[in-house]
Design a protein around this motif. Structure first.
Motif, PDB file in Angstrom:
ATOM      1  N   PRO A 253     113.703  83.275 108.597  1.00 46.83           N
ATOM      2  CA  PRO A 253     114.101  82.813 107.253  1.00 46.83           C
ATOM      3  C   PRO A 253     114.037  81.295 107.100  1.00 46.83           C
ATOM      4  N   PHE A 254     114.279  80.555 108.193  1.00 51.08           N
ATOM      5  CA  PHE A 254     114.177  79.095 108.132  1.00 51.08           C
ATOM      6  C   PHE A 254     112.736  78.668 107.915  1.00 51.08           C
ATOM      7  N   PHE A 255     111.815  79.277 108.650  1.00 55.90           N
ATOM      8  CA  PHE A 255     110.403  78.929 108.500  1.00 55.90           C
ATOM      9  C   PHE A 255     109.872  79.335 107.130  1.00 55.90           C
ATOM     10  N   ALA A 256     110.450  80.364 106.545  1.00 57.04           N
ATOM     11  CA  ALA A 256     110.025  80.819 105.214  1.00 57.04           C
ATOM     12  C   ALA A 256     110.718  80.053 104.095  1.00 57.04           C
ATOM     13  N   GLY A 257     111.593  79.089 104.445  1.00 60.08           N
ATOM     14  CA  GLY A 257     112.279  78.299 103.440  1.00 60.08           C
ATOM     15  C   GLY A 257     113.401  79.048 102.732  1.00 60.08           C
ATOM     16  N   GLN A 258     113.942  80.078 103.397  1.00 61.69           N
ATOM     17  CA  GLN A 258     114.961  80.908 102.761  1.00 61.69           C
ATOM     18  C   GLN A 258     116.357  80.683 103.333  1.00 61.69           C
ATOM     19  N   ALA A 259     116.471  79.888 104.387  1.00 60.11           N
ATOM     20  CA  ALA A 259     117.772  79.644 105.002  1.00 60.11           C
ATOM     21  C   ALA A 259     117.733  78.311 105.744  1.00 60.11           C
ATOM     22  N   THR A 260     118.912  77.757 106.005  1.00 60.46           N
ATOM     23  CA  THR A 260     118.984  76.491 106.731  1.00 60.46           C
ATOM     24  C   THR A 260     118.902  76.742 108.238  1.00 60.46           C
ATOM     25  N   LEU A 261     118.585  75.688 108.966  1.00 61.02           N
ATOM     26  CA  LEU A 261     118.531  75.780 110.423  1.00 61.02           C
ATOM     27  C   LEU A 261     119.903  76.131 110.977  1.00 61.02           C
ATOM     28  N   GLU A 262     120.937  75.542 110.400  1.00 65.27           N
ATOM     29  CA  GLU A 262     122.292  75.801 110.872  1.00 65.27           C
ATOM     30  C   GLU A 262     122.676  77.265 110.683  1.00 65.27           C
ATOM     31  N   ASP A 263     122.324  77.823 109.517  1.00 66.16           N
ATOM     32  CA  ASP A 263     122.659  79.223 109.263  1.00 66.16           C
ATOM     33  C   ASP A 263     121.905  80.152 110.219  1.00 66.16           C
ATOM     34  N   CYS A 264     120.646  79.844 110.472  1.00 68.21           N
ATOM     35  CA  CYS A 264     119.852  80.691 111.369  1.00 68.21           C
ATOM     36  C   CYS A 264     120.374  80.614 112.803  1.00 68.21           C
ATOM     37  N   THR A 265     120.801  79.412 113.216  1.00 70.69           N
ATOM     38  CA  THR A 265     121.364  79.266 114.556  1.00 70.69           C
ATOM     39  C   THR A 265     122.665  80.054 114.677  1.00 70.69           C
ATOM     40  N   ALA A 266     123.464  80.030 113.633  1.00 71.89           N
ATOM     41  CA  ALA A 266     124.704  80.814 113.640  1.00 71.89           C
ATOM     42  C   ALA A 266     124.387  82.306 113.725  1.00 71.89           C
ATOM     43  N   GLN A 267     123.345  82.735 113.016  1.00 69.20           N
ATOM     44  CA  GLN A 267     122.933  84.134 113.077  1.00 69.20           C
ATOM     45  C   GLN A 267     122.469  84.510 114.477  1.00 69.20           C
ATOM     46  N   LEU A 268     121.750  83.601 115.135  1.00 67.47           N
ATOM     47  CA  LEU A 268     121.284  83.866 116.489  1.00 67.47           C
ATOM     48  C   LEU A 268     122.463  84.017 117.449  1.00 67.47           C
ATOM     49  N   LYS A 269     123.431  83.145 117.326  1.00 65.64           N
ATOM     50  CA  LYS A 269     124.595  83.240 118.204  1.00 65.64           C
ATOM     51  C   LYS A 269     125.335  84.551 117.985  1.00 65.64           C
ATOM     52  N   GLN A 270     125.481  84.931 116.729  1.00 65.35           N
ATOM     53  CA  GLN A 270     126.156  86.193 116.434  1.00 65.35           C
ATOM     54  C   GLN A 270     125.361  87.384 116.961  1.00 65.35           C
ATOM     55  N   ALA A 271     124.041  87.360 116.754  1.00 69.57           N
ATOM     56  CA  ALA A 271     123.189  88.452 117.247  1.00 69.57           C
ATOM     57  C   ALA A 271     123.247  88.545 118.769  1.00 69.57           C
ATOM     58  N   SER A 272     123.298  87.407 119.443  1.00 69.56           N
ATOM     59  CA  SER A 272     123.357  87.397 120.909  1.00 69.56           C
ATOM     60  C   SER A 272     124.690  87.950 121.406  1.00 69.56           C
ATOM     61  N   ARG A 273     125.769  87.615 120.701  1.00 69.76           N
ATOM     62  CA  ARG A 273     127.079  88.150 121.088  1.00 69.76           C
ATOM     63  C   ARG A 273     127.116  89.665 120.901  1.00 69.76           C
ATOM     64  N   ARG A 274     126.548  90.132 119.800  1.00 67.11           N
ATOM     65  CA  ARG A 274     126.508  91.580 119.566  1.00 67.11           C
ATOM     66  C   ARG A 274     125.644  92.284 120.611  1.00 67.11           C
ATOM     67  N   TYR A 275     124.561  91.637 120.993  1.00 69.27           N
ATOM     68  CA  TYR A 275     123.694  92.213 122.020  1.00 69.27           C
ATOM     69  C   TYR A 275     124.441  92.313 123.347  1.00 69.27           C
ATOM     70  N   ALA A 276     125.197  91.283 123.689  1.00 67.32           N
ATOM     71  CA  ALA A 276     125.976  91.315 124.927  1.00 67.32           C
ATOM     72  C   ALA A 276     126.971  92.478 124.912  1.00 67.32           C
ATOM     73  N   LYS A 277     127.574  92.717 123.766  1.00 69.34           N
ATOM     74  CA  LYS A 277     128.516  93.836 123.646  1.00 69.34           C
ATOM     75  C   LYS A 277     127.803  95.165 123.873  1.00 69.34           C
ATOM     76  N   ARG A 278     126.595  95.312 123.301  1.00 65.59           N
ATOM     77  CA  ARG A 278     125.827  96.549 123.505  1.00 65.59           C
ATOM     78  C   ARG A 278     125.413  96.704 124.970  1.00 65.59           C
ATOM     79  N   GLN A 279     125.051  95.594 125.590  1.00 62.98           N
ATOM     80  CA  GLN A 279     124.675  95.650 127.000  1.00 62.98           C
ATOM     81  C   GLN A 279     125.844  96.143 127.854  1.00 62.98           C
ATOM     82  N   LEU A 280     127.027  95.610 127.615  1.00 62.39           N
ATOM     83  CA  LEU A 280     128.204  96.013 128.383  1.00 62.39           C
ATOM     84  C   LEU A 280     128.507  97.490 128.169  1.00 62.39           C
TER      85      LEU A 280
END
Length: 311
Positions: A253-280
């Motif tokens: 979404p950042f590369f497409a001009g639809q979101a800020t870098l900060e918002d995308c980074t926050a989304q990545l952190k959240q997605a990574s935390r959710r992935y860790a929960k699924r892994q466990l």
């Protein structure tokens, strides 16, 4: 242990950012082992930052297999991994050494441990085109409801928004006439192929684990994650697996001009935390797991002692 002629295999799983790479290298050096990566994304050449590939410096002179060897245009599956990892294990065993399989992709580890053999069901282009046309005309819910009727267990593993997996699940159900449970049962051998010991490394403090994940995202950004993600975005039609990977798709979404870098980074952190929960969750459902505390300064010694006792 029974089956002394079987290859000896150590498996080390765990959630993202828990320190598997460093621990595996320490263990391998003490045990004279070679490492096989069990990560669905670290196979790809040139995608080193976002997949957290082990660097030459981090390898510490330990031989690593199934890392950074495949062009991003090539799809990679659990079936590919099981076949290639088994070949590596048997080669390592033939040379009188231990294999240490390391990664966070639970499906890869459990499939390898169980000796699962995936049947290579031919893709039916005509059936797939028909299902794609139905998806366009009837919508995802109609196809998902059909999958629920045909194979409830397969439907539980597929989100209706994931059209690729939905179509493939229906295609397999229709073309084989079998349920997921039936296909899984047919894929297992009568006995497991290895003398194995399965570890799972994690931080028992969930908040602390999430802090480690957030810090690692920041470090990845400082090492060029954004440039790597842009390359994946620009080639998203040609990188079928990488384009779906956590660490890259969040920045689209950042590369497409639809979101800020900060918002995308926050989304990545959240997605990574959710992935860790699924892994466990995945590893908790595996049999015979020996849990290791990532914050225990004696974790390597304890793991090595357990290996020497049991293998």
């Amino acid at each position: 242990m029974a089956g002394l002629d079987k290859p000896r295999v150590i498996l080390l799983g765990g959630p993202t950012a828990c320190g598997k790479t460093a621990l595996s290298v320490q263990m391998a050096r003490q045990l004279g082992a070679e490492i096989i990566s069990a990560d669905s994304m670290q196979v790809y050449k040139g995608l080193t930052v976002g997949t957290a590939q082990v660097t030459p410096e981090e390898m510490g002179g330990v031989v690593h297999h199934l890392v950074n060897f495949l062009d991003p245009e090539v799809p990679y599956s659990a079936a590919d991994f099981v076949e290639q990892a088994d070949a590596c294990i048997r080669d390592i065993h033939a040379r009188g050494k231990l294999a240490l399989v390391v990664g966070g992709t639970g499906l890869y580890l459990s499939s390898l441990l169980d000796g699962r053999r995936y049947s290579l069901t031919p893709e039916d282009d005509g059936l797939r085109q028909s299902l794609c046309a139905r998806l366009e005309a009837e919508g995802e819910q109609a196809l998902y409801e059909e999958l629920c009727q045909r194979d409830p267990q397969a439907a539980e593993a597929v989100h209706p928004h994931n059209h690729k997996r939905l179509i493939r699940a229906l295609e397999l159900s229709i073309s084989t006439g079998q349920t997921l449970a039936q296909r899984n049962a047919a894929s297992l051998p009568q006995e497991k192929p290895y003398n194995s010991l399965l570890f799972c490394l994690s931080d028992p403090d969930r908040a602390r684990l999430y802090e480690r994940i957030d810090r690692r995202v920041d470090v990845m950004l400082s090492r060029g994650l954004l440039e790597e993600a842009r390359r994946v975005w620009e080639n998203r039609d040609h990188y079928p697996t990488a384009a779906q990977a956590i660490g890259y798709k969040e920045y689209f979404p950042f590369f497409a001009g639809q979101a800020t870098l900060e918002d995308c980074t926050a989304q990545l952190k959240q997605a990574s935390r959710r992935y860790a929960k699924r892994q466990l969750t995945w590893f908790r459902h595996m049999d015979g797991v020996v849990w290791l505390d990532a914050c225990d300064p004696a974790v390597c010694r304890l793991a090595v002692e357990r290996v020497r006792q049991e293998l």
